[in-house]
Motif scaffolding. Structure first.
Motif, mmCIF file in Angstrom:
data_model
loop_
_atom_site.group_PDB
_atom_site.id
_atom_site.type_symbol
_atom_site.label_atom_id
_atom_site.label_comp_id
_atom_site.label_asym_id
_atom_site.label_seq_id
_atom_site.Cartn_x
_atom_site.Cartn_y
_atom_site.Cartn_z
ATOM 1 N N ILE A 8 3.026 2.447 -18.235
ATOM 2 C CA ILE A 8 2.162 3.463 -18.265
ATOM 3 C C ILE A 8 0.899 2.882 -17.625
ATOM 4 O O ILE A 8 0.077 3.457 -17.140
ATOM 5 N N ALA A 9 0.501 1.545 -18.134
ATOM 6 C CA ALA A 9 -0.569 0.693 -17.546
ATOM 7 C C ALA A 9 -0.761 0.607 -16.109
ATOM 8 O O ALA A 9 -1.699 1.035 -15.564
ATOM 9 N N TYR A 10 0.486 0.432 -15.410
ATOM 10 C CA TYR A 10 0.687 0.178 -14.140
ATOM 11 C C TYR A 10 0.287 1.492 -13.455
ATOM 12 O O TYR A 10 -0.489 1.234 -12.442
ATOM 13 N N VAL A 11 0.914 2.526 -13.735
ATOM 14 C CA VAL A 11 0.678 3.809 -12.879
ATOM 15 C C VAL A 11 -0.690 4.168 -13.188
ATOM 16 O O VAL A 11 -1.455 4.618 -12.247
ATOM 17 N N SER A 12 -1.201 4.107 -14.717
ATOM 18 C CA SER A 12 -2.635 4.440 -14.575
ATOM 19 C C SER A 12 -3.511 3.599 -13.758
ATOM 20 O O SER A 12 -4.594 4.431 -13.322
ATOM 21 N N VAL A 13 -3.305 2.512 -13.693
ATOM 22 C CA VAL A 13 -4.191 1.572 -12.718
ATOM 23 C C VAL A 13 -4.232 2.117 -11.362
ATOM 24 O O VAL A 13 -5.225 2.213 -10.440
ATOM 25 N N TRP A 14 -3.096 2.586 -10.788
ATOM 26 C CA TRP A 14 -2.759 3.056 -9.489
ATOM 27 C C TRP A 14 -3.356 4.236 -9.203
ATOM 28 O O TRP A 14 -3.984 4.678 -8.241
ATOM 29 N N VAL A 15 -3.362 5.092 -10.392
ATOM 30 C CA VAL A 15 -4.174 6.539 -10.101
ATOM 31 C C VAL A 15 -5.648 6.178 -10.131
ATOM 32 O O VAL A 15 -6.227 6.794 -9.471
ATOM 33 N N VAL A 16 -6.150 5.410 -10.596
ATOM 34 C CA VAL A 16 -7.552 5.173 -10.717
ATOM 35 C C VAL A 16 -7.935 4.404 -9.324
ATOM 36 O O VAL A 16 -8.828 4.894 -8.704
ATOM 37 N N ALA A 51 -0.323 9.082 -0.612
ATOM 38 C CA ALA A 51 0.801 8.433 -0.001
ATOM 39 C C ALA A 51 0.887 7.161 -0.010
ATOM 40 O O ALA A 51 1.843 6.493 -0.240
ATOM 41 N N ALA A 52 -0.326 6.632 0.532
ATOM 42 C CA ALA A 52 -0.557 5.209 0.719
ATOM 43 C C ALA A 52 -0.385 4.401 -0.603
ATOM 44 O O ALA A 52 0.178 3.480 -0.687
ATOM 45 N N THR A 53 -0.983 5.131 -1.477
ATOM 46 C CA THR A 53 -1.037 4.433 -2.929
ATOM 47 C C THR A 53 0.457 4.493 -3.506
ATOM 48 O O THR A 53 0.900 3.199 -3.983
ATOM 49 N N VAL A 54 1.177 5.592 -3.294
ATOM 50 C CA VAL A 54 2.538 5.513 -3.755
ATOM 51 C C VAL A 54 3.426 4.517 -3.146
ATOM 52 O O VAL A 54 4.341 3.860 -3.752
ATOM 53 N N VAL A 55 3.254 4.270 -1.778
ATOM 54 C CA VAL A 55 3.963 3.273 -1.071
ATOM 55 C C VAL A 55 3.682 1.745 -1.584
ATOM 56 O O VAL A 55 4.672 1.054 -1.951
ATOM 57 N N LEU A 56 2.131 1.543 -1.813
ATOM 58 C CA LEU A 56 1.766 0.232 -2.269
ATOM 59 C C LEU A 56 2.167 -0.164 -3.610
ATOM 60 O O LEU A 56 2.788 -0.881 -3.887
ATOM 61 N N ALA A 57 2.245 0.982 -4.511
ATOM 62 C CA ALA A 57 2.595 1.168 -5.884
ATOM 63 C C ALA A 57 3.905 0.569 -5.990
ATOM 64 O O ALA A 57 4.456 -0.339 -6.959
ATOM 65 N N THR A 58 4.882 1.245 -5.212
ATOM 66 C CA THR A 58 6.021 1.131 -5.210
ATOM 67 C C THR A 58 6.467 -0.322 -4.925
ATOM 68 O O THR A 58 7.400 -0.991 -5.228
ATOM 69 N N ARG A 59 5.855 -0.842 -3.860
ATOM 70 C CA ARG A 59 6.136 -2.194 -3.062
ATOM 71 C C ARG A 59 5.748 -3.375 -4.218
ATOM 72 O O ARG A 59 6.528 -4.314 -4.153
ATOM 73 N N PHE A 60 4.671 -3.142 -4.717
ATOM 74 C CA PHE A 60 4.093 -4.090 -5.743
ATOM 75 C C PHE A 60 4.884 -4.006 -7.304
ATOM 76 O O PHE A 60 4.659 -4.919 -8.040
ATOM 77 N N ALA A 61 5.619 -2.893 -7.356
ATOM 78 C CA ALA A 61 6.028 -2.715 -8.758
ATOM 79 C C ALA A 61 7.074 -3.961 -9.379
ATOM 80 O O ALA A 61 6.934 -4.335 -10.488
ATOM 81 N N GLY A 62 7.718 -4.596 -8.472
ATOM 82 C CA GLY A 62 8.684 -5.259 -8.886
ATOM 83 C C GLY A 62 7.801 -6.743 -9.444
ATOM 84 O O GLY A 62 8.298 -7.499 -10.352
ATOM 85 N N ARG A 63 6.647 -7.143 -8.785
ATOM 86 C CA ARG A 63 6.089 -8.169 -9.358
ATOM 87 C C ARG A 63 5.126 -8.090 -10.633
ATOM 88 O O ARG A 63 5.158 -8.952 -11.529
#
Length: 77
Positions: A8-16, A51-63
């Motif tokens: 939840i925190a990860y998604v919230s940060v990306w939304v901001v 769209a760019a944010t979704v790509v970046l968030a997905t790419r960095f999610a594993g870390r």
């Protein structure tokens, strides 16, 4: 840390991040008179940055969402 809270925190940060960056770019395009408020250009700006944010968030999610403890699984509470 609880995996649910971490997600939840990860998604919230990306939304901001998305909202801030898209709003700044929108402001620059509006003041530069590239488009006007409420036009397709404004919608395109926010959709493109979303769209760019979704790509970046997905790419960095594993870390950021990897568990610290190898014995901890996402199903544990």
């Amino acid at each position: 840390m609880n995996p649910t809270f971490r997600g939840i925190a990860y998604v919230s940060v990306w939304v901001v991040i998305w909202g801030t960056v898209a709003s700044l770019m929108d402001w620059m395009l509006l003041t530069g008179e590239v488009y006007e408020t409420g036009t397709a250009g404004q919608a395109t700006t926010f959709i493109a940055y979303g769209a760019a944010t979704v790509v970046l968030a997905t790419r960095f999610a594993g870390r950021f969402l990897a568990t610290d403890d190898p014995s901890e699984t996402p199903d544990q509470k």
